[in-house]
Motif scaffolding. Structure first.
Motif, mmCIF file in Angstrom:
data_model
loop_
_atom_site.group_PDB
_atom_site.id
_atom_site.type_symbol
_atom_site.label_atom_id
_atom_site.label_comp_id
_atom_site.label_asym_id
_atom_site.label_seq_id
_atom_site.Cartn_x
_atom_site.Cartn_y
_atom_site.Cartn_z
ATOM 1 N N THR A 80 -4.854 0.223 -7.680
ATOM 2 C CA THR A 80 -3.490 0.753 -7.666
ATOM 3 C C THR A 80 -2.734 0.539 -6.363
ATOM 4 O O THR A 80 -1.515 0.724 -6.337
ATOM 5 C CB THR A 80 -3.508 2.273 -7.948
ATOM 6 N N GLY A 81 -3.437 0.214 -5.275
ATOM 7 C CA GLY A 81 -2.770 0.115 -3.983
ATOM 8 C C GLY A 81 -2.508 1.460 -3.341
ATOM 9 O O GLY A 81 -1.833 1.532 -2.307
ATOM 10 N N LEU A 88 -12.675 3.499 -3.415
ATOM 11 C CA LEU A 88 -12.431 2.061 -3.379
ATOM 12 C C LEU A 88 -11.794 1.579 -4.670
ATOM 13 O O LEU A 88 -10.863 0.757 -4.645
ATOM 14 C CB LEU A 88 -13.748 1.322 -3.123
ATOM 15 N N ALA A 89 -12.256 2.092 -5.807
ATOM 16 C CA ALA A 89 -11.690 1.669 -7.092
ATOM 17 C C ALA A 89 -10.212 2.033 -7.179
ATOM 18 O O ALA A 89 -9.388 1.230 -7.651
ATOM 19 C CB ALA A 89 -12.464 2.308 -8.247
ATOM 20 N N VAL A 90 -9.840 3.222 -6.736
ATOM 21 C CA VAL A 90 -8.443 3.643 -6.783
ATOM 22 C C VAL A 90 -7.575 2.728 -5.920
ATOM 23 O O VAL A 90 -6.510 2.268 -6.346
ATOM 24 C CB VAL A 90 -8.299 5.115 -6.329
ATOM 25 N N ILE A 127 0.844 -1.183 0.000
ATOM 26 C CA ILE A 127 0.000 0.000 0.000
ATOM 27 C C ILE A 127 0.887 1.244 0.000
ATOM 28 O O ILE A 127 1.864 1.329 0.743
ATOM 29 C CB ILE A 127 -0.918 0.027 1.239
ATOM 30 N N ARG A 128 0.539 2.207 -0.825
ATOM 31 C CA ARG A 128 1.245 3.483 -0.888
ATOM 32 C C ARG A 128 0.395 4.545 -0.192
ATOM 33 O O ARG A 128 -0.797 4.662 -0.468
ATOM 34 C CB ARG A 128 1.505 3.902 -2.340
ATOM 35 N N TYR A 129 1.019 5.304 0.685
ATOM 36 C CA TYR A 129 0.305 6.333 1.431
ATOM 37 C C TYR A 129 0.763 7.715 0.980
ATOM 38 O O TYR A 129 1.960 8.024 1.038
ATOM 39 C CB TYR A 129 0.560 6.180 2.937
ATOM 40 N N PRO A 130 -0.154 8.567 0.552
ATOM 41 C CA PRO A 130 0.231 9.945 0.223
ATOM 42 C C PRO A 130 0.772 10.658 1.458
ATOM 43 O O PRO A 130 0.471 10.287 2.595
ATOM 44 C CB PRO A 130 -1.096 10.583 -0.230
ATOM 45 N N ILE A 131 1.572 11.682 1.238
ATOM 46 C CA ILE A 131 2.130 12.472 2.332
ATOM 47 C C ILE A 131 1.728 13.931 2.133
ATOM 48 O O ILE A 131 2.026 14.524 1.093
ATOM 49 C CB ILE A 131 3.669 12.362 2.366
ATOM 50 N N LEU A 151 -1.921 8.157 -11.799
ATOM 51 C CA LEU A 151 -2.366 8.908 -10.634
ATOM 52 C C LEU A 151 -1.178 9.155 -9.705
ATOM 53 O O LEU A 151 -0.517 8.217 -9.273
ATOM 54 C CB LEU A 151 -3.453 8.129 -9.872
ATOM 55 N N LYS A 152 -0.918 10.406 -9.405
ATOM 56 C CA LYS A 152 0.161 10.715 -8.469
ATOM 57 C C LYS A 152 -0.306 10.424 -7.050
ATOM 58 O O LYS A 152 -1.497 10.330 -6.767
ATOM 59 C CB LYS A 152 0.599 12.168 -8.619
#
Length: 339
Positions: free
Chosen positions: A124-125, A118-120, A2-6, A102-103
């Protein structure tokens, strides 16, 4: 993984776009007040054209909505996206969303927006945030539960954050009576558990508005099995769900469909938000459904949590590892931003 935005420290720019419903002209003041309130808190706000239009149950044609969303997601100067509110027909834009480019930035919202969230995450994780929308941030103050969105989205990868059940919730909407808090919180919050007074859950969070996310089943945007194997190494899932408009039999049909589609495989528990539309069919109630589901799946079911159209809301992060504990009506949600 999972990638978490910052969220960047200091000045953060919020992009406002309407991938579902826009705002009719007579309600534009609500958007302006919310934007002004965020600016007072140090944010910059950029509103797209779709925010200001609404025609035939959507802000704009699907391709137009998707184009504006894609542009904001790819814009290096925008750090966070908060649509004005939900709507009805977000699902129309999914085939035009550029998932491959998607960035990494937060998308925050609920209701019909949970289809996009949910789709994103499934495709993409990329972690997404289910919580308050823009319009509900227009108040002079935020209640302690709603206000947590900023702290949650500021959590860094590898760190954890804890949220608690609200003291009070809003029984019904009263748009005529203005409040400095927006919500009119008058009723005692009480998180409930099927067959007991307490429960503990652990797993990766996924969820949203059951009225709309159920339509992802069988599409390329609702492949839960692939998400489990590709992004979370088949760790158990905690589902959080909330009902906006469905009668009980429709809720039951939707949950059975989710079960048959494998959405509840490797599931450690399900949480349901409070519903203001509990319309029984022949004395068949939501509580009956929760008891049946718990028994059939052999997992804990928690309900009347702070999620959805009966505010306030805990901010849930799709993809995050969570530890949820309920005891004697009080709930704690600890979210760990681990890969």
């Amino acid at each position: 993984m999972i990638r978490y935005p910052i969220l960047k420290e200091g000045a953060t720019t919020i992009g406002v776009t309407a991938p579902s419903s826009g705002v009719e002209e007579n309600l534009h003041d609500l958007v302006n007040r919310a934007c002004d309130r965020l600016k007072l808190r140090g944010y910059s706000v950029v509103c797209g054209e779709t925010v200001w239009t609404q025609h035939k149950a959507k802000s704009a044609p699907a391709e137009t909505r998707a184009k504006e969303f894609n542009e904001m997601m790819q814009d290096e100067n925008i750090d966070l996206i908060i649509p004005p509110w939900g709507g009805e027909l977000l699902i129309e834009i999914l085939e035009y969303v550029d998932f491959e480019h998607l960035k990494s930035k937060w998308i925050l919202g609920y209701s019909d927006l949970s289809v996009l969230l949910l789709a994103v995450t499934l495709k993409t994780g990329l972690a997404t945030a289910h919580g308050t929308n823009l319009i509900d941030l227009r108040g002079e103050y935020s209640d302690e539960t709603t206000a947590m969105w900023q702290s949650v989205l500021s959590t860094k990868p590898g760190e954890s954050i804890e949220q608690h059940s609200s003291p009070l919730y809003q029984k019904e909407w009263n748009h005529e009576a203005e409040s400095p808090f927006v919500f009119h919180l008058t009723e005692q919050t009480h998180w409930k558990v099927v067959s007991g007074s307490g429960a503990k859950l652990q797993g990766r969070l996924l969820g949203g508005c059951i009225d709309t996310i159920r339509h992802l089943i069988g599409t390329p945007f609702g492949d839960v099995r692939h998400f489990q194997s590709a992004h979370i190494h088949n760790e158990p899932v905690i589902w959080y769900l909330e009902n906006c408009e469905l009668v009980t039999t429709d809720i039951r049909r939707s949950l059975v469909q989710m079960k048959l589609a494998g959405w509840f495989d490797h599931c450690s528990g399900i949480m349901f938000g409070r519903s203001g539309v509990n319309r029984p069919v022949e004395n068949y109630t939501l509580e009956d459904i929760y008891e049946e589901l718990s028994r059939e799946l052999g997992i804990p079911v928690i309900y009347d949590i702070d999620c959805g159209h009966v505010p306030p809301q805990v901010t849930f992060i799709n993809g995050a590892y969570a530890e949820v504990e309920v005891n004697e009506g009080k709930g704690t949600v600890k979210q760990c931003f681990r890969p």
